[in-house]
Design a protein around this motif. Structure first.
Motif, mmCIF file in Angstrom:
data_model
loop_
_atom_site.group_PDB
_atom_site.id
_atom_site.type_symbol
_atom_site.label_atom_id
_atom_site.label_comp_id
_atom_site.label_asym_id
_atom_site.label_seq_id
_atom_site.Cartn_x
_atom_site.Cartn_y
_atom_site.Cartn_z
ATOM 1 N N GLY A 231 0.809 -1.204 0.000
ATOM 2 C CA GLY A 231 0.000 0.000 0.000
ATOM 3 C C GLY A 231 0.845 1.259 0.000
ATOM 4 O O GLY A 231 2.079 1.224 0.010
ATOM 5 N N ARG A 232 0.169 2.390 -0.007
ATOM 6 C CA ARG A 232 0.851 3.683 -0.006
ATOM 7 C C ARG A 232 1.382 4.003 1.396
ATOM 8 O O ARG A 232 0.896 3.470 2.391
ATOM 9 C CB ARG A 232 -0.090 4.777 -0.495
ATOM 10 C CG ARG A 232 -0.460 4.619 -1.976
ATOM 11 C CD ARG A 232 -1.366 5.746 -2.442
ATOM 12 N NE ARG A 232 -1.689 5.593 -3.864
ATOM 13 C CZ ARG A 232 -1.212 6.388 -4.818
ATOM 14 N NH1 ARG A 232 -0.377 7.373 -4.522
ATOM 15 N NH2 ARG A 232 -1.558 6.205 -6.083
ATOM 16 N N ARG A 233 2.348 4.891 1.448
ATOM 17 C CA ARG A 233 2.965 5.229 2.724
ATOM 18 C C ARG A 233 1.957 5.813 3.706
ATOM 19 O O ARG A 233 2.088 5.643 4.922
ATOM 20 C CB ARG A 233 4.111 6.223 2.505
ATOM 21 C CG ARG A 233 5.348 5.597 1.885
ATOM 22 C CD ARG A 233 6.377 6.621 1.494
ATOM 23 N NE ARG A 233 5.943 7.475 0.390
ATOM 24 C CZ ARG A 233 6.714 8.332 -0.252
ATOM 25 N NH1 ARG A 233 7.978 8.474 0.117
ATOM 26 N NH2 ARG A 233 6.256 9.062 -1.245
ATOM 27 N N ALA B 225 10.482 0.383 -1.983
ATOM 28 C CA ALA B 225 9.133 0.004 -2.417
ATOM 29 C C ALA B 225 9.202 -0.523 -3.837
ATOM 30 O O ALA B 225 10.022 -0.071 -4.643
ATOM 31 C CB ALA B 225 8.181 1.197 -2.344
ATOM 32 N N THR B 226 8.330 -1.470 -4.142
ATOM 33 C CA THR B 226 8.270 -2.016 -5.499
ATOM 34 C C THR B 226 6.887 -1.788 -6.081
ATOM 35 O O THR B 226 5.879 -1.881 -5.371
ATOM 36 C CB THR B 226 8.601 -3.528 -5.501
ATOM 37 O OG1 THR B 226 8.695 -3.992 -6.846
ATOM 38 C CG2 THR B 226 7.541 -4.343 -4.778
ATOM 39 N N LEU B 227 6.836 -1.454 -7.350
ATOM 40 C CA LEU B 227 5.564 -1.248 -8.037
ATOM 41 C C LEU B 227 5.176 -2.550 -8.731
ATOM 42 O O LEU B 227 5.915 -3.040 -9.590
ATOM 43 C CB LEU B 227 5.683 -0.105 -9.054
ATOM 44 C CG LEU B 227 4.381 0.484 -9.596
ATOM 45 C CD1 LEU B 227 4.640 1.846 -10.236
ATOM 46 C CD2 LEU B 227 3.714 -0.412 -10.609
ATOM 47 N N VAL B 228 4.027 -3.094 -8.357
ATOM 48 C CA VAL B 228 3.549 -4.365 -8.919
ATOM 49 C C VAL B 228 2.429 -4.068 -9.913
ATOM 50 O O VAL B 228 1.357 -3.595 -9.535
ATOM 51 C CB VAL B 228 3.040 -5.318 -7.817
ATOM 52 C CG1 VAL B 228 2.557 -6.624 -8.424
ATOM 53 C CG2 VAL B 228 4.138 -5.582 -6.790
ATOM 54 N N MET C 269 5.078 -3.293 -1.153
ATOM 55 C CA MET C 269 4.479 -3.454 -2.475
ATOM 56 C C MET C 269 3.427 -2.367 -2.719
ATOM 57 O O MET C 269 2.542 -2.153 -1.888
ATOM 58 C CB MET C 269 3.827 -4.837 -2.603
ATOM 59 C CG MET C 269 4.797 -5.987 -2.629
ATOM 60 S SD MET C 269 3.948 -7.595 -2.749
ATOM 61 C CE MET C 269 3.191 -7.705 -1.124
ATOM 62 N N VAL C 270 3.542 -1.698 -3.843
ATOM 63 C CA VAL C 270 2.555 -0.711 -4.276
ATOM 64 C C VAL C 270 1.916 -1.246 -5.551
ATOM 65 O O VAL C 270 2.623 -1.620 -6.491
ATOM 66 C CB VAL C 270 3.214 0.653 -4.556
ATOM 67 C CG1 VAL C 270 2.165 1.683 -4.948
ATOM 68 C CG2 VAL C 270 4.013 1.125 -3.352
ATOM 69 N N HIS C 271 0.604 -1.305 -5.598
ATOM 70 C CA HIS C 271 -0.084 -1.946 -6.724
ATOM 71 C C HIS C 271 -0.625 -0.925 -7.717
ATOM 72 O O HIS C 271 -1.112 0.150 -7.334
ATOM 73 C CB HIS C 271 -1.239 -2.818 -6.220
ATOM 74 C CG HIS C 271 -0.786 -4.003 -5.423
ATOM 75 N ND1 HIS C 271 -0.708 -3.976 -4.048
ATOM 76 C CD2 HIS C 271 -0.379 -5.231 -5.818
ATOM 77 C CE1 HIS C 271 -0.272 -5.147 -3.622
ATOM 78 N NE2 HIS C 271 -0.064 -5.924 -4.659
ATOM 79 N N GLU D 139 5.515 9.514 -7.076
ATOM 80 C CA GLU D 139 4.797 9.857 -5.842
ATOM 81 C C GLU D 139 5.205 8.982 -4.663
ATOM 82 O O GLU D 139 5.371 9.474 -3.543
ATOM 83 C CB GLU D 139 3.287 9.734 -6.071
ATOM 84 C CG GLU D 139 2.711 10.772 -7.011
ATOM 85 C CD GLU D 139 1.304 10.401 -7.476
ATOM 86 O OE1 GLU D 139 0.733 9.434 -6.915
ATOM 87 O OE2 GLU D 139 0.781 11.071 -8.383
ATOM 88 N N GLU D 140 5.365 7.679 -4.919
ATOM 89 C CA GLU D 140 5.683 6.748 -3.837
ATOM 90 C C GLU D 140 7.177 6.439 -3.751
ATOM 91 O O GLU D 140 7.585 5.589 -2.962
ATOM 92 C CB GLU D 140 4.892 5.452 -4.013
ATOM 93 C CG GLU D 140 3.407 5.599 -3.777
ATOM 94 C CD GLU D 140 3.078 5.962 -2.330
ATOM 95 O OE1 GLU D 140 3.726 5.404 -1.420
ATOM 96 O OE2 GLU D 140 2.193 6.812 -2.127
#
Length: 495
Positions: A21-23, A183-186, A209-211, A226-227
């Motif tokens: 999720g987001r921070r 963080a990783t973007l999935v 994990m950021v989706h 942004e993240e």
């Protein structure tokens, strides 16, 4: 010991760290552990024999993966883009399925006799359920059922056991290796091995994990910025769209340290433009198959940089890299027995503890010594693996075997070509004719004869396309794989 140990270890080591999720409002490892433990009890109460997921990649997937693992129940993510009849047919092949489906896909499954809940309903029910204790899975139990994309035949259910997935993970990822800020973007779909591998590898490493469920180039770039995303994975069609969107401008993503790609062949011109657009990002080519529990070869950042900087090594950008620890590879002749010398092209066979090679209702296809036939044409040179396309794609023209990839690699370097695919079409004289199907960059482009001349100058005469056809787009799976049978049908229908 099953894959649930991955979350057990992460939640014990860093319970308050964000797992996904987001921070601003993400879910911690401790909370994810709680939801998975309660979800395991819920699945048992529902009498699930399989957990089917029909939806986009998002926060519910890790919960389902670890809940089903703790309950000793296989998880089967399905391609939500399939038609209603296809989805129902696949679900009916599974024993005692409980279906978790995004709201937008519930109507698609109407008429199904099995229990259907939405992700929000599942999570709400789980919150009011007792926490499960222990782990009911064993090493040899099936953890995941993944249906192949079926680009050349009907989908087959690949059985990935806990020991296969853990072997891949333990050989390639260091526990707790990620910093809290990483963080990783999935954005890979949940029904693809890369989407599931991302859950395991990032939780094991301790990376948030950021989706991104709905991909667009601008949305992808915005979320990275942004993240402050530090790593991401894309399929080639995604990277091509990002590069096209940037149109020569720098990506301006200073946090992005690593960008992995895989799932289909990467056109070298696209990769070279991406390396220019992301100059400070380390690129990783990850080659693997569903049957091998994800990655079996990697072309790492230093290999990319060296090949991009040195024209003498530039050809390595077309390779899948080196075989990962714990895996073995050999190239065999068409007889499936004779091992070929280095540099010779044949069929790729692989062996290792992460390899399944087992299909639902069909058993194992491993040979007597544990080798799996990938059905990919390949060669190995100087320790680098080069994939030449599927064996089933081979064109037999006048008794000569021709790999489409050899011609496609020439066509994509033509300045007017956005995409290209080469197929064999029936011919009374030659058996098959070579047909190049081209998606041009613009409405104004050279004629077919000019493209044939371009190929003839760079290939042997027998590799020159007999026909050149221009189309608006190529049929592909959501992960970017070309669906050749659909293309052959389309071209033959208008011939």
């Amino acid at each position: 010991m099953g894959i649930a140990m991955v979350l057990d270890m992460a939640s014990s080591a860093t319970p308050d760290r964000l797992a996904m999720g987001r921070r601003s409002d993400g879910t911690t490892y401790g909370r994810l552990d709680e939801l998975a433990a309660r979800g395991a009890t819920l699945l048992e109460e529902l009498g699930a024999g399989h957990v089917v997921f029909v939806g986009v990649n998002g926060p519910v997937l890790p919960v389902l993966m670890f809940a089903s693992a703790r309950a000793g129940i296989p998880l089967a993510p399905l391609n939500y883009r399939l038609g209603a009849d296809q989805l129902r047919e696949l679900i009916e092949r599974l024993d005692q399925p409980i279906v978790v489906a995004d709201d937008v896909y519930v109507d698609k499954l109407s008429g199904l006799s099995h229990r259907i809940v939405t992700p929000s309903q599942f999570l709400e029910l789980a919150r009011t359920t007792e926490r499960a204790t222990g782990d009911r899975s064993a090493d040899d139990d099936t953890a995941i059922v993944l249906f192949t994309s079926g680009t050349t035949s009907a989908p087959k259910g690949v059985l990935l056991r806990h020991r296969h997935l853990l072997s891949y993970l333990l050989n390639t990822v260091e526990f707790g290796s990620a910093g809290e800020e990483q963080a990783t973007l999935v954005s890979t779909p949940p029904y693809h091995i890369a989407g599931l591998g991302a859950v395991l590898s990032n939780i094991y490493a301790g990376r948030r994990m950021v989706h991104l469920p709905d991909f667009s180039p601008q949305a992808w770039l915005d979320l990275v910025r942004e993240e402050e995303v530090s790593s991401a994975m894309v399929v080639p069609t995604m990277l091509a769209r990002i590069v096209e969107h940037l149109d020569g401008a720098p990506a301006d993503t200073p946090s992005l340290a690593s960008l992995a790609y895989g799932g289909a062949r990467m056109p070298q011109p696209v990769l070279e433009k991406a390396l220019t657009a992301f100059p400070d990002t380390g690129f990783v080519n990850a080659y693997g198959l569903t049957e091998t529990s994800s990655t079996i070869a990697v072309l790492g950042p230093e290999d990319h940089r060296a090949a991009f900087a040195d024209p003498a090594l530039r050809g390595r950008l077309a390779s899948a890299g080196r075989i990962v620890p714990g895996m073995q590879a050999q190239v065999r002749d068409e007889d499936d027995v004779t091992v070929l010398a280095e540099g010779e092209t044949g069929l790729l066979w692989v062996r290792g503890a992460q390899v399944s090679g087992e299909y639902m209702g069909k058993g194992s296809v491993l040979d007597a010594h544990g080798w799996f036939p990938t059905r990919d044409r390949a060669r190995i040179e100087d320790g680098f693996l080069y994939i030449g396309g599927r064996a089933d794609d081979t064109i037999i023209r006048g008794g000569e075997n021709i790999a489409p990839a050899e011609i496609e690699d020439v066509l994509v370097h033509h300045g007017q070509v956005r995409e290209a695919a080469v197929i064999g079409v029936p011919d009374d004289e030659w058996g098959e004719r070579i047909c190049a199907v081209i998606v041009p960059n613009s409405e104004v482009h050279d004629d077919a004869q000019s493209f044939r001349a371009w190929c003839r100058e760079r290939l042997r005469g027998s590799r020159t396309p007999d026909d050149v056809v221009f189309v608006d787009e190529l049929p592909r799976t959501p992960t970017g794989k070309l669906v050749r049978r659909d293309l052959v049908d389309r071209i033959c229908a208008v011939a």
